[in-house]
Design a protein around this motif. Structure first.
Motif, PDB file in Angstrom:
ATOM      1  N   PRO A 116      51.883  40.928  31.439  1.00  0.00           N
ATOM      2  CA  PRO A 116      50.994  40.286  31.115  1.00  0.00           C
ATOM      3  C   PRO A 116      50.766  38.932  31.171  1.00  0.00           C
ATOM      4  O   PRO A 116      49.294  38.651  32.076  1.00  0.00           O
ATOM      5  CB  PRO A 116      50.737  39.780  29.695  1.00  0.00           C
ATOM      6  N   ALA A 139      47.648  38.905  35.015  1.00  0.00           N
ATOM      7  CA  ALA A 139      46.504  39.297  34.669  1.00  0.00           C
ATOM      8  C   ALA A 139      45.815  38.033  33.837  1.00  0.00           C
ATOM      9  O   ALA A 139      44.801  37.639  34.880  1.00  0.00           O
ATOM     10  CB  ALA A 139      46.321  40.066  33.806  1.00  0.00           C
ATOM     11  N   SER A 184      43.929  41.986  42.834  1.00  0.00           N
ATOM     12  CA  SER A 184      44.441  42.456  41.623  1.00  0.00           C
ATOM     13  C   SER A 184      44.886  43.608  42.708  1.00  0.00           C
ATOM     14  O   SER A 184      45.817  43.875  42.774  1.00  0.00           O
ATOM     15  CB  SER A 184      42.651  42.918  41.107  1.00  0.00           C
ATOM     16  N   TYR A 218      34.910  44.579  25.899  1.00  0.00           N
ATOM     17  CA  TYR A 218      36.414  44.155  25.595  1.00  0.00           C
ATOM     18  C   TYR A 218      37.683  45.284  24.723  1.00  0.00           C
ATOM     19  O   TYR A 218      38.187  46.283  25.030  1.00  0.00           O
ATOM     20  CB  TYR A 218      37.808  43.141  25.657  1.00  0.00           C
ATOM     21  N   SER A 262      40.329  49.044  26.133  1.00  0.00           N
ATOM     22  CA  SER A 262      41.300  48.590  24.687  1.00  0.00           C
ATOM     23  C   SER A 262      41.318  50.168  24.605  1.00  0.00           C
ATOM     24  O   SER A 262      42.426  50.621  24.846  1.00  0.00           O
ATOM     25  CB  SER A 262      41.289  48.038  24.252  1.00  0.00           C
ATOM     26  N   ALA A 268      41.863  52.191  28.020  1.00  0.00           N
ATOM     27  CA  ALA A 268      43.555  51.432  28.498  1.00  0.00           C
ATOM     28  C   ALA A 268      44.938  52.326  27.620  1.00  0.00           C
ATOM     29  O   ALA A 268      45.486  52.496  27.749  1.00  0.00           O
ATOM     30  CB  ALA A 268      43.676  50.349  28.102  1.00  0.00           C
ATOM     31  N   ASN A 274      42.086  46.252  33.829  1.00  0.00           N
ATOM     32  CA  ASN A 274      42.533  45.383  33.050  1.00  0.00           C
ATOM     33  C   ASN A 274      41.015  43.586  33.118  1.00  0.00           C
ATOM     34  O   ASN A 274      40.916  43.222  32.372  1.00  0.00           O
ATOM     35  CB  ASN A 274      43.451  44.536  33.496  1.00  0.00           C
ATOM     36  N   MET A 334      38.382  42.368  30.762  1.00  0.00           N
ATOM     37  CA  MET A 334      38.350  40.903  30.431  1.00  0.00           C
ATOM     38  C   MET A 334      37.792  39.704  30.187  1.00  0.00           C
ATOM     39  O   MET A 334      37.936  38.981  30.365  1.00  0.00           O
ATOM     40  CB  MET A 334      39.810  40.484  30.054  1.00  0.00           C
ATOM     41  N   ALA A 362      45.550  39.699  27.787  1.00  0.00           N
ATOM     42  CA  ALA A 362      46.236  40.225  28.896  1.00  0.00           C
ATOM     43  C   ALA A 362      47.244  40.699  28.135  1.00  0.00           C
ATOM     44  O   ALA A 362      47.331  41.968  28.086  1.00  0.00           O
ATOM     45  CB  ALA A 362      46.993  38.872  29.307  1.00  0.00           C
ATOM     46  N   ILE A 396      45.588  44.195  25.703  1.00  0.00           N
ATOM     47  CA  ILE A 396      45.250  45.400  26.175  1.00  0.00           C
ATOM     48  C   ILE A 396      46.402  45.822  26.832  1.00  0.00           C
ATOM     49  O   ILE A 396      46.568  47.826  27.206  1.00  0.00           O
ATOM     50  CB  ILE A 396      43.782  45.186  27.356  1.00  0.00           C
ATOM     51  N   ASN A 397      47.117  45.425  27.598  1.00  0.00           N
ATOM     52  CA  ASN A 397      48.617  46.074  27.977  1.00  0.00           C
ATOM     53  C   ASN A 397      48.968  46.425  26.581  1.00  0.00           C
ATOM     54  O   ASN A 397      49.846  47.410  26.580  1.00  0.00           O
ATOM     55  CB  ASN A 397      49.409  44.551  28.835  1.00  0.00           C
ATOM     56  N   ARG A 425      47.842  49.663  26.258  1.00  0.00           N
ATOM     57  CA  ARG A 425      48.037  50.719  27.301  1.00  0.00           C
ATOM     58  C   ARG A 425      49.787  50.978  27.279  1.00  0.00           C
ATOM     59  O   ARG A 425      49.611  52.404  27.211  1.00  0.00           O
ATOM     60  CB  ARG A 425      48.145  49.730  28.366  1.00  0.00           C
TER      61      ARG A 425
END
Length: 494
Positions: A133, A136, A152, A288, A292, A295, A400, A404, A416, A419-420, A423
């Motif tokens: 994370p 990000a 990115s 967001y 998610s 993700a 991502n 965000m 960060a 959402i990771n 995923r």
């Protein structure tokens, strides 16, 4: 104050004064090396699973835990990243994670038993979850909105070289030196990343503030609940294919109860003034929340395919491990180029267009896999792999950052991490789902991976598994189309 000597050594201000405007790019490069190591550790071992299974005499269900164990550890540890950064700062957190990853690679390479291999994979997963994370967070804090896509893209180009080159190098290593050699691949990356960290990564926490050693305590109860729920979910998925559903039902029931308990506890933590492990207020932001969902489903399809493809090529198409890497290499290089291009245009196109379009190409690549058979040239496998990687090239720089963008600055590190987490939770479930679904379809066609020869039933089982992944990507497209662009809120500069 304009000179580094006027600031404490290792502070953000000292590093910025020493390196000037280019510092944020150097910082991104430094964490990119560590992220490459963590991603390589997650993918390179997949090529070695068939040989490792033969060495330890493992069934398919036990062998897939080499990947699933890593994914569980990564998923859970991601939730600790915001607390670790605030408590110990960027440098200490990053360096310790790299040392754990290094230790896991060495332990896996010398392990003489399967439990030690699993312990090494868990150690690697814990480190990878903490590290992933961080980039990000840096991109959203250190770069202006119009630079975030470029950052990115540049970061993605570097990071995807790890999974692009990993299977190729790993396949050759397995053929020449055996499965143990794949674990040692992360060692040089870890050493370089630690050296760069002491030169470029600040000792501060997010936002450039000093790390608060006496700050909020880690939400251990929330972490324990999340860990129990994740382990039970994945074990339950595996047991669904067991001889009796009686073992799967209690595990999945505990997973469901854990999920409810986690939500209750996190809400209670906020209500009582404690720092939660996951800020549920993140999901009140529609953009967001949709990101998610994407993700999670995207992680299921992506990581499920990273497990399925090497097994398909070795046990379905009877290719040598070195050939597996050679076939996947062109797709990886195309992915790196696509990310670089898309990263420069993310601010010109709506996030939902880029993400939904990428998911569509990824779904098409899975749906076209059944066109490959023994009578067709393997060039089709290369072409469909390239198509899927082009789709990933549209998704990775966009999802991502796009999801965000607009979050309040105090929620960026939590965003960060969460959402990771979604995923990777999807990815962990995806690996188990693919393994279980493949075993189910093999049994339905009267075949098994234990059989020496490939037959039509085995190919049909693999094809049906790829169609499942295509369906999941199509579902994710629905959520991706709801990623409407929102007005951007200025984030605190790194």
């Amino acid at each position: 104050m304009n000179s580094a000597s006027e600031h404490p050594p290792g502070s953000l201000a000292a590093l910025q004064a020493r390196h000037g405007p280019r510092y944020r790019w150097l910082l991104l490069m430094a964490v990119m090396v560590g992220t490459m190591a963590s991603i390589m550790s997650s993918t390179i071992v997949n090529v070695a699973i068939p040989e490792m299974s033969r060495y330890f005499v493992l069934g398919q269900e036990r062998a897939q835990w080499v990947s699933s164990g890593f994914m569980i550890a990564t998923t859970v540890s991601m939730l600790t990243t915001p607390w670790l950064l605030a408590r110990y700062g960027y440098r200490r957190t990053y360096v310790v994670a790299m040392l754990v990853l290094l230790a896991g690679g060495v332990l896996g390479g010398v392990a003489g038993s399967y439990p030690l291999v699993l312990a090494a994979r868990v150690a690697e997963g814990l480190a990878a979850g903490v590290v992933q994370p961080i980039p990000a967070i840096i991109m959203l804090r250190a770069f202006e909105p119009h630079e975030q896509g470029r950052a990115s893209g540049m970061f993605g180009m570097g990071v995807v070289l790890a999974p692009a080159l990993g299977p190729s190098i790993g396949g050759v290593l397995v053929d020449l030196f055996g499965w143990r050699s794949t674990f040692f691949m992360v060692v040089p990356f870890c050493l370089v990343s630690i050296a760069l960290a002491y030169k470029l990564v600040p000792v501060s926490g997010p936002g450039g503030v000093a790390a608060d050693r006496d700050g909020a305590r880690l939400d251990w109860r929330g972490l324990a609940i999340a860990t129990v729920g994740t382990i039970c979910l994945l074990n339950g998925l595996v047991e669904l294919h067991g001889s009796s559903a009686a073992q799967a039902v209690p595990l999945l029931a505990v997973a469901a109860v854990s999920f409810g308990a986690f939500l209750w506890w996190e809400r209670r933590s906020v209500a009582t003034g404690r720092e939660p492990l996951m800020h549920l207020g993140l999901f009140a932001h529609r953009r967001y929340a949709m990101g998610s969902i994407v993700a999670f489903i995207y992680g299921t399809a992506l990581f499920g395919s990273t497990y399925l493809l090497p097994v398909y090529m070795q046990l379905g198409l009877n290719l040598a491990p070195s050939h597996v890497g050679t076939i996947l290499l062109p797709a990886g290089l195309v992915l790196a180029a696509t990310i670089g291009i898309v990263g420069r245009i993310t601010h010109r196109f709506p996030t939902r267009v880029l993400v939904a379009g990428g998911l569509g190409m990824l779904a098409a690549s899975f749906a076209l896999m059944p066109t490959i058979d023994a009578a067709r040239p393997l060039v089709l496998l290369v072409v469909w792999s390239i198509l899927g990687r082009i789709g990933l090239g549209f998704i990775l720089p966009s999802l991502n950052i796009g999801a965000m963008r607009g979050l309040p600055s105090n929620l960026i590190s939590f965003g960060a991490s969460a959402i990771n987490f979604m995923r990777m939770l999807g990815g962990a479930a995806g690996i188990s789902l693919c393994a279980v679904f493949l075993e189910w379809r093999l049994a339905a066609h009267g075949d098994s991976l234990a059989n020496a020869q490939t037959g039509p039933g085995r190919i049909a089982a693999f094809n049906e598994s790829f169609l499942l992944l295509a369906f999941l990507c199509a579902v994710a497209m629905v959520a991706a189309w709801r990623l409407h662009d929102a007005p951007e809120e200025p984030a605190a500069r790194q």
